[in-house]
Design a protein around this motif. Structure first.
Motif, PDB file in Angstrom:
ATOM      1  N   ASP A   1      -6.670  -4.976  -7.128  1.00  0.00           N
ATOM      2  CA  ASP A   1      -8.036  -4.446  -6.969  1.00  0.00           C
ATOM      3  C   ASP A   1      -9.023  -5.467  -6.405  1.00  0.00           C
ATOM      4  OD1 ASP A   1      -7.263  -1.980  -7.934  1.00  0.00           O
ATOM      5  OD2 ASP A   1      -7.818  -2.432  -9.995  1.00  0.00           O
ATOM      6  N   GLN A   9      -1.241  -4.329  -3.560  1.00  0.00           N
ATOM      7  CA  GLN A   9      -2.133  -3.642  -4.484  1.00  0.00           C
ATOM      8  C   GLN A   9      -1.797  -3.870  -5.960  1.00  0.00           C
ATOM      9  OE1 GLN A   9      -1.858   0.535  -3.581  1.00  0.00           O
ATOM     10  NE2 GLN A   9       0.271   0.746  -4.274  1.00  0.00           N
ATOM     11  N   ALA A  63       0.811  -1.224   0.000  1.00  0.00           N
ATOM     12  CA  ALA A  63       0.000   0.000   0.000  1.00  0.00           C
ATOM     13  C   ALA A  63       0.843   1.272   0.000  1.00  0.00           C
ATOM     14  CB  ALA A  63      -0.930  -0.008   1.211  1.00  0.00           C
TER      15      ALA A  63
END
Length: 257
Positions: A202, A116, A68
């Motif tokens: 995602d 991510q 992140a």
């Protein structure tokens, strides 16, 4: 009765916990064509013919993930029959139905939900590509995925058949210089033909290999075989599709159906 319920509850908790951990360090892979999942039994309409898949196998190497905070790190695969710590053989030879592999399994401490983005290479890195396959551990000892020492491994082997025709695409390095085909080159090949991909996770839990994207505007048939020759127009079209020149990646992330 109360004790029985407590035991049942504990068992469910244990099972749920194990299941969560297993899912979070595994990435399922599906092969799709025009949004539909396809397999060896699928019939694909291309041009004026109906085609079936004979073999789709490819190497995925050097997987990295971004956290992140935007930091990239190498995430190691679990060593097993279809993969080493840095490289996996994915796909299936339809003549060997019991040897299909459509997932990447990482070490237990890898939690994909913490990342991510994901990036990886399609192919075998130079330092591994030209080693003696007879002395390598799986998956680098699969003979059908190897050319010769000079050129090394077939990074991808895709073969299809229709009722009256067939087509093959073998991706690998070319322009490799060594004293003979039985000797490994000392320097990287002129055309490495390694392809890199970077995808946003995602919250998706499946990596898709899109066969339709690979075959976009590609002619199929015996006269259109591609063995990674640099001057072969059929190969150049496939290389363009792998390079995202068409604007659409052969790989993408999706949610399991």
């Amino acid at each position: 009765m109360i004790i029985s319920r407590l035991i049942a509850g504990l068992l469910l908790l244990i099972l749920f916990g194990c299941s969560t951990e297993k899912v979070d360090n595994q990435l399922e892979i599906s092969m799709r064509f025009n949004q539909k999942i396809v397999s060896c039994s699928s019939e694909l309409s291309l041009g004026d013919k109906v085609w079936r898949i004979g073999q789709v196998q490819f190497f995925i190497a050097n997987v990295e993930a971004q956290d992140a905070k935007g930091r990239w790190q190498t995430i190691l695969l679990k060593s097993m029959a279809t993969q080493s710590s840095t490289l996996a053989l994915v796909g299936q030879n339809c003549a060997e139905k019991d040897k299909a592999n459509w997932q990447l399994t990482f070490e237990p401490d890898v939690k994909l939900s913490q990342f991510q983005r994901l990036r990886f290479q399609l192919g075998v890195p130079f330092e591994l590509n030209h080693l003696n396959p007879l002395t390598q551990t799986s998956p680098l000892n699969v003979s059908s995925m190897f050319w010769v020492w000079q050129t090394g491994h077939k990074f991808a082997r895709i073969e299809m058949q229709s009722a009256s025709d067939n087509w093959i695409f073998h991706l690998g390095s070319t322009g490799c210089l060594s004293p003979s085909v039985m000797r490994a080159p000392s320097e990287p090949c002129r055309y490495p033909n390694l392809y890199s991909f970077e995808l946003a996770l995602d919250n998706h839990d499946q990596l898709v290999f899109d066969l339709a994207k690979l075959l976009d505007k590609v002619e199929l048939g015996q006269q259109a075989h591609c063995q990674s020759e640099h001057d072969n127009p059929n190969c150049r079209r496939l290389f363009n599709n792998l390079s995202h020149v068409s604007g659409q990646s052969v790989f993408r992330m999706a949610t399991s159906e």
